[in-house]
Design a protein around this motif. Structure first.
Motif, PDB file in Angstrom:
ATOM      1  N   GLU A   1       0.864  -1.177   0.000  1.00  0.00           N
ATOM      2  CA  GLU A   1       0.000   0.000   0.000  1.00  0.00           C
ATOM      3  C   GLU A   1       0.909   1.237   0.000  1.00  0.00           C
ATOM      4  OE1 GLU A   1      -2.994  -0.599   3.097  1.00  0.00           O
ATOM      5  OE2 GLU A   1      -3.431  -2.596   2.306  1.00  0.00           O
TER       6      GLU A   1
ATOM      7  N   SER B   1       7.904   1.802  10.841  1.00  0.00           N
ATOM      8  CA  SER B   1       7.237   0.667  10.202  1.00  0.00           C
ATOM      9  C   SER B   1       6.063   0.229  11.055  1.00  0.00           C
ATOM     10  CB  SER B   1       8.228  -0.472   9.999  1.00  0.00           C
ATOM     11  OG  SER B   1       8.679  -0.937  11.249  1.00  0.00           O
ATOM     12  N   MET B   2       5.256  -0.682  10.521  1.00  0.00           N
ATOM     13  CA  MET B   2       4.015  -1.060  11.206  1.00  0.00           C
ATOM     14  C   MET B   2       3.686  -2.522  10.983  1.00  0.00           C
ATOM     15  SD  MET B   2       1.096   0.441   8.637  1.00  0.00           S
ATOM     16  CE  MET B   2       0.121  -1.079   8.703  1.00  0.00           C
ATOM     17  N   ARG B   3       2.786  -3.033  11.819  1.00  0.00           N
ATOM     18  CA  ARG B   3       2.188  -4.352  11.589  1.00  0.00           C
ATOM     19  C   ARG B   3       0.778  -4.131  11.052  1.00  0.00           C
ATOM     20  NH1 ARG B   3       0.844  -5.806  16.116  1.00  0.00           N
ATOM     21  NH2 ARG B   3       1.598  -4.000  17.268  1.00  0.00           N
ATOM     22  N   TRP B   4       0.165  -5.152  10.513  1.00  0.00           N
ATOM     23  CA  TRP B   4      -1.210  -5.044  10.028  1.00  0.00           C
ATOM     24  C   TRP B   4      -1.882  -6.403  10.197  1.00  0.00           C
ATOM     25  CZ3 TRP B   4       3.230  -5.124   7.289  1.00  0.00           C
ATOM     26  CH2 TRP B   4       3.404  -6.170   6.365  1.00  0.00           C
ATOM     27  N   GLY B   5      -3.234  -6.376  10.149  1.00  0.00           N
ATOM     28  CA  GLY B   5      -3.980  -7.618  10.288  1.00  0.00           C
ATOM     29  C   GLY B   5      -3.543  -8.388  11.519  1.00  0.00           C
ATOM     30  N   ALA B   6      -3.440  -9.702  11.377  1.00  0.00           N
ATOM     31  CA  ALA B   6      -3.051 -10.514  12.526  1.00  0.00           C
ATOM     32  C   ALA B   6      -1.583 -10.930  12.439  1.00  0.00           C
ATOM     33  CB  ALA B   6      -3.955 -11.744  12.615  1.00  0.00           C
TER      34      ALA B   6
ATOM     35  N   ARG C   1       6.756  -6.600   9.805  1.00  0.00           N
ATOM     36  CA  ARG C   1       6.721  -5.140   9.812  1.00  0.00           C
ATOM     37  C   ARG C   1       7.126  -4.631   8.434  1.00  0.00           C
ATOM     38  NH1 ARG C   1       6.370  -3.476  15.137  1.00  0.00           N
ATOM     39  NH2 ARG C   1       6.429  -1.332  14.402  1.00  0.00           N
TER      40      ARG C   1
ATOM     41  N   ARG D   1       3.922   0.003   5.167  1.00  0.00           N
ATOM     42  CA  ARG D   1       2.473  -0.121   5.090  1.00  0.00           C
ATOM     43  C   ARG D   1       2.256  -1.573   4.680  1.00  0.00           C
ATOM     44  NH1 ARG D   1       3.135   4.158   6.937  1.00  0.00           N
ATOM     45  NH2 ARG D   1       2.082   6.148   6.528  1.00  0.00           N
ATOM     46  N   PRO D   2       1.023  -2.096   4.725  1.00  0.00           N
ATOM     47  CA  PRO D   2       0.869  -3.519   4.415  1.00  0.00           C
ATOM     48  C   PRO D   2       1.534  -3.933   3.093  1.00  0.00           C
ATOM     49  CG  PRO D   2      -1.156  -2.660   5.335  1.00  0.00           C
ATOM     50  CD  PRO D   2      -0.230  -1.469   5.176  1.00  0.00           C
TER      51      PRO D   2
ATOM     52  N   HIS E   1       1.748  -6.441   0.112  1.00  0.00           N
ATOM     53  CA  HIS E   1       0.765  -7.342  -0.496  1.00  0.00           C
ATOM     54  C   HIS E   1       1.370  -8.486  -1.286  1.00  0.00           C
ATOM     55  CE1 HIS E   1      -3.209  -5.610   0.403  1.00  0.00           C
ATOM     56  NE2 HIS E   1      -2.503  -4.517   0.624  1.00  0.00           N
TER      57      HIS E   1
END
Lengths: 315, 699
Positions: free
Chosen positions: B11, B138-143, B147, B150-151, B153
């Motif tokens: 993303e 950075s980040m985590r997403w969903g379950a 990292r 952004r997510p 894909h």
């Protein structure tokens, strides 16, 4: 998309379409929280439910108050009372961006003619001890939503991560309907027997609250209420989890959180009254954050957070 | 030889992070390849808002097998030594070879590593790069636990050569590598497979994605310039904005629209800042009038109505924004026309500058006194300089600067003119902040110069007074920049200004305002001058001036006139670079070494005047004569600030000093003669020390 039967004609139609759209995508459509909040995020359906391991999907309208933004109803797009539309899904689904774009189509934004952009905007709420990464979403240069992946709330890491969408309803609706002054926006159908504009409904209240917020609200009373809410929050959480009457385990995270919401709103009012100095400001924000954190600590031990069913709730 | 193509599809990546991320991907993957023995001919990385792409060309299909022999302990060595060797080689005792050596049987380890397939090496490199990617945030997403910025894909990773393409198999947290990617989010949704970098780039272009950020920027710049030119207008260049906008689109489409008539009288800086900050628009200027008349926005797609809807929407958002700006501008003007800049500045009494240094108003009062003090030395009228300093920061309390902090100073100039203040005062409102960076021009108008120096010296002395000096990488108040500002303003204007006095004055004033927070003041002035000298070393390094040459001049003490200091430094550098200079320096060191050794041994200082009547050798007498000649010549040259002449006078000492050391033994048996010679060496040191502290020179 079948949900896009042309342009909506009123503010309420946009809200109704958003509700219908998100309901059709599996969200529970909740009602606004019955307390004064600064933003839709404060609704426990977002703040508390973004914590713990249980899956969640909710959408709701939340009336929000920002006393400092009052302009007596004169400013074309600044209001002390306005509406946010909020969506929270946990865990964030992989197609959340597409779901979101679908909602824009549902309210009549034609993707083939408009320019939609995801522009970096990291979200942070110092009062909630929360932060996340995401974007502000631009439609033809206009910010129409906030899109955030929650990383932390109340000092707790979010596991799983929630995806949060916040639509500033007035601004979005003015854009979709082509209105330049918020008070001129049709609230119900302009063809209705009794057509009502946003101004018909809110001009009077904007004036009254602007005067009240800036010049009348009793600061001594507010300061006392702040202290009381703070003390009450702590007192509620200090009760042992075991209820002596029923013998059940009942941690009172929500009643305590109500007091946190109250303290937060009172702080906003005090800020609008101009009685908080820059140095004190940080201290007040820290006090509200401490309440939010204590409530989050309590919530993650409850069943609603998934505690006890093996989910990673107390992370 | 095969090629590699990697694409990390996610993303939207923040525009400001894209260039570095592409470079990091290239570095992480290619470093790991080279480390493993896969050298390559070329590598290139690209970024769009949704993808990071890496193409690596021409590397071997597999790494070479290696064989390493390591000599271990003797066969009868103690258990401990053997254990250590086994651990370090990863072998067992029976895998070791026993070889006869001169001293007996010795154990040898033969470690053979087979060659590895390139795909295997790259798979490891890719996984490690993704897991350890240096995103600023950075980040985590969903379950998931992975990292990314952004997510993430999908991951495209293929190795390809003439015989075809194959996927580099990697799976990270449920994301599997493949050979597919996607085109433009709106204009070409859907995925497709690719077989090579060329195929990838071509298919992306067909799917409305320009992969190369430089190409997107170039297209934006070109189209915008053309569009403006066609109407007799020009784009206001902004490289930073161009790079950012190129990072917000995969398929740039340039659109130009008008700015409403009502807003055209706003200062161009306001239009430009509002459009850039809020909308990321370029400003379009009429070269004949200098006015900003149109805007250029860059959309991420083509539309059936040629962007008409997009342009109309952007225009409406702009009008709302500029209405705010116009409101601020009119309110501010009303205020200054009624009560002058003083009325505007009034609230600054309640704004804290720093909790130990008082309010903005107190700081402004300090700057005003200092500007008055400095004025005569920079050719400014003291009263005007004081007036300018008093109002120069009034705009910090304006509505416009509250909204757009980057317009500080610029607005002050407009408001000062509106208040009918003299032009030098109005100019100083804007110019006193300069220079903001190493490439920013310095103020040259005397009143602006006085206020700019006073502003910076107050900053420096204030934070020095409360002991908040910069340390290491920490310089929260940008004091290094302030010091460099002082240096550049003084040098580039050729100002003959002894800094000791304004620094002492600034320190005194800050000491009073800091009250209990102030530290001891005795060493403040020399310490701050030393800081300026350090900054001067950094500043002149770019011109090839050696830091030790600056140190040699600065160490003379009392060097608070930077123009004179730099003149001396440059003369000294030219001298030490010459053959005479280098030899004289050698002679100087020899003299000082002998002198210091003997002084240490004897426990006395040989600082008396040497007497020529005890001179025996001709070379010794000649050195006396040379020093007698050089001393007044140096004095005269220094008096005239002719440092080259001083160096020439020194150069005349080279031959006599060389001859002296050639012919004369300092440590004579005769104690009187020895002492006289040591005092003669001391005289060399003293004479040379008038020009520079040669002892500070290196090499």
């Amino acid at each position: 998309m079948s949900e896009a039967p042309g342009k909506p004609r009123s503010f309420q139609e946009i809200i109704l379409r958003l509700q219908t759209y998100w309901a059709s995508r599996g969200c529970a459509v909740l009602q606004p929280y019955d307390m004064e909040v600064g933003a839709g995020t404060f609704h426990p359906a977002t703040t508390l439910r973004s914590l713990g391991g249980k899956a969640w999907a909710a959408a709701y309208v939340q009336p929000s108050r920002r006393p400092t933004d009052g302009r007596y109803g004169d400013n074309p797009n600044r209001l002390q009372h306005y509406y946010q539309f909020q969506v929270l899904i946990k865990p964030s689904p992989p197609d959340l961006q597409d779901l979101y774009l679908g909602s824009l189509e549902a309210i009549g934004i034609d993707m083939a003619l408009h320019d939609i952009r995801f522009v970096e905007d990291d979200w942070e709420s110092p009062t909630l001890g929360a932060w996340g990464l995401g974007w502000e979403v631009w439609c033809d240069g206009m910010e129409v939503s906030q899109f955030t992946y929650f990383q932390q709330v109340g000092g707790h890491d979010c596991r799983p991560v929630s995806g949060e969408l916040t639509y500033g309803l007035e601004r979005l609706a003015m854009y979709v309907l082509g209105i330049d002054h918020v008070m001129d926006m049709p609230f119900n159908d302009p063809q209705a027997p009794i057509p009502l504009s946003y101004g018909d409904i809110f001009r009077q209240t904007e004036r009254e609250y602007s005067r009240f917020n800036f010049d009348v609200a009793d600061t001594a009373v507010l300061l006392r209420h702040f202290e009381e809410a703070e003390a009450e929050c702590a007192a509620i959480l200090a009760h042992p989890a075991t209820d002596p009457k029923t013998g059940r385990e009942i941690t009172m995270a929500h009643p305590a959180y109500d007091q946190c919401i109250k303290a937060s709103h009172i702080f906003n009012l005090l800020d609008a009254r101009g009685v908080i100095s820059p140095t004190e400001r940080q201290a007040y924000i820290g006090r509200v954050r401490a309440l939010a954190k204590a409530c989050a600590d309590a919530f993650v031990t409850t069943e609603a957070a998934g505690a006890g069913d093996g989910a990673n709730a107390a992370a | 030889m095969p090629d590699l193509l990697i694409e990390l599809f996610s993303e939207e990546i923040p525009a400001r992070m894209q260039a570095k991320a592409a470079e990091d991907l290239r570095r992480l993957v290619t470093d790991a390849m080279v480390e493993a023995g896969l050298t390559y001919a070329a590598a290139a990385a690209f970024a769009t808002p949704r993808r990071l792409t890496l193409a690596v060309h021409d590397f071997p299909k597999a790494t070479k097998a290696t064989k390493e022999e390591r000599k271990g302990p003797r066969a009868d060595a103690p258990e401990k030594a053997l254990e250590g060797f086994l651990r370090s080689t990863g072998l067992t005792r029976d895998q070791l070879e026993v070889r006869a050596d001169k001293k007996g049987d010795v154990l040898f380890a033969v470690i053979e590593k087979p060659g590895r397939e390139a795909a295997e090496v790259i798979a490891e490199a890719l996984e490690s790069a993704i897991r350890n990617f240096p995103w600023p945030k950075s980040m985590r997403w969903g379950a998931g636990a992975l990292r990314w910025v952004r997510p993430l894909h999908s991951i495209l990773a293929i190795i390809h050569d003439e015989s075809g393409a194959s996927v580099v198999p990697v799976e990270i947290e449920g994301v599997k590598t493949g050979d597919r990617t996607q085109g433009h989010r709106f204009m070409a949704p859907g995925s497709f497979a690719v077989t090579s970098f060329e195929d990838y780039q071509a298919k992306l272009a067909a799917a409305k994605v320009v992969l190369d950020p430089a190409e997107r920027a170039e297209k934006i710049q070109h189209d915008a310039a053309q569009m403006a030119f066609a109407q007799g207008l020009e784009i206001v260049e902004d490289k930073g904005l161009l790079a950012e906008v190129a990072g917000l689109v995969e398929w740039p489409v340039v659109l130009m629209g008008p700015i409403g008539e009502t807003f055209l009288d706003l200062p161009p800086e306001v239009l430009q800042t509002s459009m850039k900050e809020h909308q990321k628009f370029f400003s379009v200027r009429n070269p004949a009038t200098g006015r900003i008349e149109k805007f250029v926005t860059v959309a991420n797609r083509e539309t059936a109505d040629d962007g008409a809807t997009i342009l109309a929407g952007n225009g409406r958002v702009l009008a709302a924004r500029l209405s705010d700006a116009l409101f601020f501008w009119e309110n501010d003007l009303r205020k200054v026309k009624a009560g002058g800049l003083e009325a505007m500045a009034a609230p600054l009494a309640n704004v804290t500058f720093h909790n130990k240094l008082g309010s903005q108003a107190e700081r402004i009062a300090r700057i005003a006194r200092l500007a008055r003090e400095i004025a005569p030395a920079v050719g400014a009228d003291p009263a005007l300089a004081e007036q300018a300093a008093t109002v120069a920061k009034a705009d910090l309390a304006s509505e416009m600067v509250y909204e757009f902090p980057e317009l500080q100073g610029v607005m002050g100039t407009y408001y000062a003119r509106a208040a009918g203040l003299p032009e030098p005062v109005a100019a100083a409102c804007g110019a006193h902040y300069a220079p903001l960076g190493p490439s920013d021009a310095v103020p040259t108008e005397p009143v602006s110069v006085a206020v700019a120096l006073a502003d910076k010296i107050d900053m420096l002395t204030g934070f020095w007074a409360i002991d908040e000096k910069p340390t290491g990488s920490k310089d929260p108040f940008a004091l290094r920049r302030a010091a460099l500002g002082v240096i550049r303003i003084v040098l580039e204007n050729g100002l003959r200004l002894a800094l000791t006095r304004p620094i002492a004055e600034g320190a005194k004033a800050n000491h009073v305002d800091a009250a209990d927070h102030a530290g001891p003041m005795e060493l403040l002035v020399p310490d701050l001058l030393g800081f300026l000298a350090d900054r001067l070393k950094v500043h002149l390094r770019a011109e090839g001036v050696r830091h030790d040459v600056i140190e040699a001049c600065f160490r003379l003490g009392g060097q608070d006139d930077l123009v004179m200091l730099v003149a001396r430094v440059k003369a000294l550098q030219a001298f030490v670079d010459s053959e005479d200079g280098a030899n004289l320096l050698a002679g100087y060191r020899r003299a000082v070494n002998i002198l210091e050794a003997e002084e240490k041994k004897d426990g006395i200082e040989y600082s008396l005047d040497p007497d020529v009547q005890f001179a025996e050798a001709d070379a010794e007498k000649a050195l006396f004569a040379a020093l007698d000649g050089a001393d007044p010549a140096i004095g005269k040259a220094l008096g005239a600030e002719d440092f080259s002449a001083a160096m020439t006078a020194l150069a005349g000492l080279r031959a006599p000093i060389d001859a002296f050391f050639e012919d004369v033994v300092v440590n004579s048996d005769n104690a009187i003669i020895r002492r006289n010679r040591l005092c003669l060496l001391n005289r060399i040191r003293t004479v040379m020390l008038r020009v520079a502290a040669f002892g500070a020179l290196e090499g």
